[in-house]
Design an enzyme around this catalytic site. Structure first.
Site, PDB file in Angstrom:
ATOM      1  N   CYS A   5       0.761  -1.232   0.058  1.00 40.17           N
ATOM      2  CA  CYS A   5      -0.112   0.030   0.120  1.00 40.17           C
ATOM      3  C   CYS A   5       0.832   1.331   0.134  1.00 40.17           C
ATOM      4  CB  CYS A   5      -0.933  -0.103   1.044  1.00 40.17           C
ATOM      5  SG  CYS A   5      -2.104  -1.469   1.117  1.00 40.17           S
ATOM      6  N   ILE A   9       2.189   5.435  -3.879  1.00 39.93           N
ATOM      7  CA  ILE A   9       2.246   5.365  -5.334  1.00 39.93           C
ATOM      8  C   ILE A   9       1.114   4.614  -5.723  1.00 39.93           C
ATOM      9  CG2 ILE A   9       3.820   3.695  -5.673  1.00 39.93           C
ATOM     10  CD1 ILE A   9       3.423   6.558  -8.367  1.00 39.93           C
ATOM     11  N   LYS A  14       9.088   1.132 -10.779  1.00 38.64           N
ATOM     12  CA  LYS A  14      10.478   1.380 -10.962  1.00 38.64           C
ATOM     13  C   LYS A  14      11.049   1.832  -9.794  1.00 38.64           C
ATOM     14  CE  LYS A  14      10.764   5.235 -11.095  1.00 38.64           C
ATOM     15  NZ  LYS A  14      10.395   6.212  -9.867  1.00 38.64           N
ATOM     16  N   ARG A  21      12.628   5.606   0.047  1.00 38.50           N
ATOM     17  CA  ARG A  21      13.379   5.664  -1.327  1.00 38.50           C
ATOM     18  C   ARG A  21      14.981   5.941  -0.765  1.00 38.50           C
ATOM     19  NH1 ARG A  21       9.388   9.197  -5.047  1.00 38.50           N
ATOM     20  NH2 ARG A  21       8.693   9.813  -3.082  1.00 38.50           N
TER      21      ARG A  21
END
Lengths: 369, 369
Positions: free
Chosen positions: A21, A24, A110, A182
């Protein structure tokens, strides 16, 4: 005279399971709803059932959406055709191969993987199971991209592409630097290179019709966080015939999404490549066979501004295209479309080379093929 | 009651001698006529009187314009205040120092010199004679440049500049490759780097308020003609604090005049930096504190488009500014403005470093100061 009407059945929906979840995933859930009934959000899985429930409620998913508290449970669901996988990159290898092994088609966020070797395992699993693979580089599916492709392919308009530049950045706040996956070494070890550089590299490959560069050289002084994850970096790319490209990606500067393609006959500028300013419009500017006037006090002609409109946002078009390919596979003799895994692999190979160059003090690195 | 009106005399015109009838001189002659009577095209010199006559006739110069068949004769004219010098770069050292030695102010075409050592001799000659020096980087004088300067200087708008890219190219035909002085080794040995790279480098220095980079690395595979003159090349530039810039300049690709400046808070895009599309309008686009919307399906806010209008073209504003500085020098205690030679010198120093890097196989080269 009567005719026997053959009522053609609409193609069976592609039933998606959303695996994870991430924020994005909200955008993708909306995209799937926009292309219903072709796509069907059949299930959502998170590490906890509560999170899956919350996600379904927050994103207006249908009441019948099945909610799972584990990724395994989702893969066990026989009524799931395809997995959308937005998990952190370090989990892609495990879950993407697991999904492919269960015969699920794979729409993968990606960067596709941490390295080309991992991606090759994922692609091999997909090939072995005969399932469709596609990464989620959404801008590829905007009709603007197709329009620009026509222009780039038209020798008279752009000519030979010689120079490409791409800058992709978005600014980050303290919360991002502290908490965002990230830039966590155990989750997304490629940092800005995998997340944003992926787009730059894809843009450069796109501009040269996916001809791999011969070698890359990272820009000096890449910026890393304390854990060694890239926050900003760049590189120059070189092709055998003298084409050259440069890119820079960063979490440290203002939102920027540039691609500039310069050919012998023309130039294309896009400044909202990844995410159009407005999802219904894709603007770009084109100069072709431009010259200056006699005293060099102005341009002849001025650049032309183009806007490619779309009713469906690019991520919905991506889901639609993915569904079309899955439905093709269902036809007798149907096979996965090889174009998308090939493009993903080339992108990952160049990401690898840039990472190696950064790790080797910005030396030149040959691009594997 | 009567008031004694003091009729202030307008400043005495700056009487220009145009030394050489290059095609760029046509643009400058027009610029001087546009700012008459502040500027006065008093004389034109060429290697032949016929060429000078033809130039005067073709460009609508006043009947009284004195025409000389040698550069020496022009310098011998005591009624010339300033020389505009558009000769090939290899002749700059000789004629610029000669002009300065005769007490003539110097408006010098770019690139200012073949190397910083030559430019230093020119600047020393100007300083020694107390004459004004300015190179002809016209876009510096467009009000758009001043407007963008304000934005770049405003911390809240652009923040810290971190990334700059500049691409400058124009396409060339067979005649250019055969005959143009800009790629003749004995006339303009720097080729595209001196002619077009000069603008890129100036743009990058401008964006960082003229802080010199610490080092530069040329892009691989610069393109040279058979005589060894650069037709296309580029470099990455690095500053101590991590700022990075890349540029590419070329005679081999479509007309392109880009500068992109990315800061922590904002981004500026200009695509007609050197020569505005239309001489009366200077467009650029600004993103400041941009973000994506909640689902990342659009930008908030959209970029703002700016257009800075000007009645006088940038080259006329350049002549006007040069005249103002010359007229200042005529005042008691008046001295040349040191800003312009300093900026020229920094540009030339970086050109030198890029040239050295190219000559040394694209190794890193420290920038002299």
């Amino acid at each position: 005279m009567s005719s026997a009407a053959t009522l053609e059945e609409p193609p069976r929906p592609v039933r998606f399971g959303i695996m994870g979840c991430a924020s994005i995933a909200r955008k993708l859930a909306r995209a799937m709803l926009l292309v219903a009934p072709t796509a069907d959000v059949a299930a959502v899985a998170s590490r906890s059932g509560d999170k899956a429930r919350l996600f379904a409620a927050d994103n207006g998913l249908p009441a019948g959406t099945r909610l799972y508290g584990s990724y395994e449970a989702l893969l066990d669901d026989p009524d799931i055709d395809a997995i959308y996988l937005p998990l952190p990159t370090s989990l892609h290898l495990k879950w993407a191969t697991a999904a492919a092994a269960r015969g699920k088609h794979l729409l993968l966020e990606k960067p596709a993987a941490l390295c080309a070797a991992d991606l090759d395992l994922i692609l091999a699993a997909c090939e072995s199971s005969g399932v469709q693979f596609m990464d989620c580089t959404m801008w590829m599916h905007h009709p603007r991209t197709a329009k620009m492709r026509q222009l780039v392919a038209h020798q008279g308009t752009i000519g030979d592409v010689r120079v490409i530049n791409s800058i992709v950045s978005f600014p980050s706040d303290e919360d991002f630097f502290q908490n965002n996956i990230r830039i966590k070494p155990d989750l997304d070890a490629l940092g800005a290179l995998g997340d944003l550089g992926w787009y730059c590299i894809r843009a450069m490959l796109w501009a040269v019709d996916y001809e791999l560069p011969k070698n890359v050289i990272a820009l000096r002084h890449p910026v890393k966080n304390q854990a060694g994850v890239l926050l900003a970096c760049g590189a120059s790319l070189y092709w055998d015939d003298g084409k050259v490209a440069t890119f820079h990606c960063s979490y440290l500067t203002n939102l920027t999404m540039d691609m500039t393609v310069v050919g012998t006959n023309g130039t294309i500028h896009v400044t909202d490549l990844l995410i159009p300013y407005d999802e219904k419009y894709g603007p770009f500017s084109l100069d072709s066979k431009t010259d200056v006037n006699e005293l060099a006090t102005g341009w002849v002609p001025h650049p032309s501004k183009h806007v490619v409109t779309t009713d469906l946002p690019q991520e919905a078009l991506m889901v639609q295209e993915f569904c079309r390919l899955v439905q093709n596979i269902r036809e007798p003799g149907g096979k996965p479309e090889g174009k998308w895994p090939a493009i993903s692999r080339k992108t990952q190979i160049v990401v690898d080379a840039v990472k190696t160059s950064i790790d080797n003090g910005c030396e030149s690195v040959d691009v594997a093929s």
